[in-house]
Motif scaffolding. Structure first.
Motif, mmCIF file in Angstrom:
data_model
loop_
_atom_site.group_PDB
_atom_site.id
_atom_site.type_symbol
_atom_site.label_atom_id
_atom_site.label_comp_id
_atom_site.label_asym_id
_atom_site.label_seq_id
_atom_site.Cartn_x
_atom_site.Cartn_y
_atom_site.Cartn_z
ATOM 1 N N ALA A 17 -53.980 -42.170 17.467
ATOM 2 C CA ALA A 17 -54.363 -42.352 16.073
ATOM 3 C C ALA A 17 -53.105 -42.329 15.210
ATOM 4 C CB ALA A 17 -55.311 -41.246 15.628
ATOM 5 N N VAL A 22 -53.392 -40.945 7.059
ATOM 6 C CA VAL A 22 -54.350 -40.148 6.287
ATOM 7 C C VAL A 22 -53.778 -38.843 5.756
ATOM 8 C CG1 VAL A 22 -56.412 -41.059 7.385
ATOM 9 C CG2 VAL A 22 -55.300 -39.068 8.358
ATOM 10 N N VAL A 37 -62.556 -40.662 5.503
ATOM 11 C CA VAL A 37 -61.921 -41.357 6.623
ATOM 12 C C VAL A 37 -62.722 -41.001 7.869
ATOM 13 C CG1 VAL A 37 -59.856 -41.605 8.041
ATOM 14 C CG2 VAL A 37 -59.634 -41.269 5.566
ATOM 15 N N ASP A 39 -62.873 -41.607 11.912
ATOM 16 C CA ASP A 39 -62.220 -42.058 13.135
ATOM 17 C C ASP A 39 -63.265 -42.123 14.241
ATOM 18 O OD1 ASP A 39 -59.794 -42.100 11.863
ATOM 19 O OD2 ASP A 39 -58.942 -40.392 12.935
ATOM 20 N N ARG A 104 -60.464 -46.673 12.777
ATOM 21 C CA ARG A 104 -60.410 -45.808 11.590
ATOM 22 C C ARG A 104 -60.904 -46.610 10.399
ATOM 23 N NH1 ARG A 104 -55.168 -42.682 10.836
ATOM 24 N NH2 ARG A 104 -56.374 -41.228 12.115
ATOM 25 N N SER A 117 -68.565 -48.421 10.140
ATOM 26 C CA SER A 117 -68.201 -48.152 11.535
ATOM 27 C C SER A 117 -69.288 -48.632 12.486
ATOM 28 C CB SER A 117 -67.949 -46.659 11.744
ATOM 29 O OG SER A 117 -66.855 -46.232 10.974
#
Length: 160
Positions: A17, A22, A37, A39, A104, A117
């Motif tokens: 990542a 971030v 955010v 992930d 992300r 997502s």
């Protein structure tokens, strides 16, 4: 034309990542407008179709896959008013337990980030030419005569 809000990558390297993306303490933070955010890590399971696997071989048409990933990322930004989208997908052989996908999503609010997502994963599965071929574990299924039993023979045949 490069889009600084969207980053996509197909790689054989292990996924990590991006840390500076971030961290509010860095000047590299993408946007102060992002309040959420999310992930997502796609991990290779230890079984496929109910059988144990060593891992999965991911094959792709590189140019087409990158193009489709970019389109999906851009559509995510437009459809869900996102601040940032990163999609990294591994290709080649990935062992069970390792990450094959990192995504992300940064947005003003969490609801959009989660919806985007989910939407992106559905689109990725439908449109991106990445094919997976599991490598099934071969267990020693020898009979008393030293011959392979039916399950072992089927496993050998499926490995191609």
């Amino acid at each position: 034309m490069a889009n600084p809000v969207c980053k996509v990558l197909l790689t054989k390297a292990p996924l990590k990542a991006p840390e500076d993306d971030v961290d509010p303490a860095t000047s590299l933070r993408t946007s102060l407008a992002a309040g959420a955010v999310v992930d997502f890590w796609g991990i290779v399971r230890g079984t496929e179709s109910g059988r144990e696997i060593d891992g999965i071989e991911y094959e792709t048409h590189q140019e087409m896959a990158e193009h489709q990933l970019k389109l999906i990322a851009q559509q995510m930004v437009e459809k869900f008013a996102l601040e940032r989208v990163i999609i990294h997908h591994r290709i080649g052989f990935i062992v069970a337990g390792a990450a094959s996908l990192f995504m992300r999503v940064a947005s003003r609010h969490r609801a959009e980030a989660f919806r985007a997502s989910r939407w992106a994963m559905n689109e990725l599965k439908k449109k991106v030419p990445i094919w997976k071929r599991p490598k099934y574990k071969i267990h020693n299924h020898a009979t008393s005569e030293g011959k392979l039993d039916r399950a072992a023979k089927a496993a050998l045949v499926s490995r191609g």
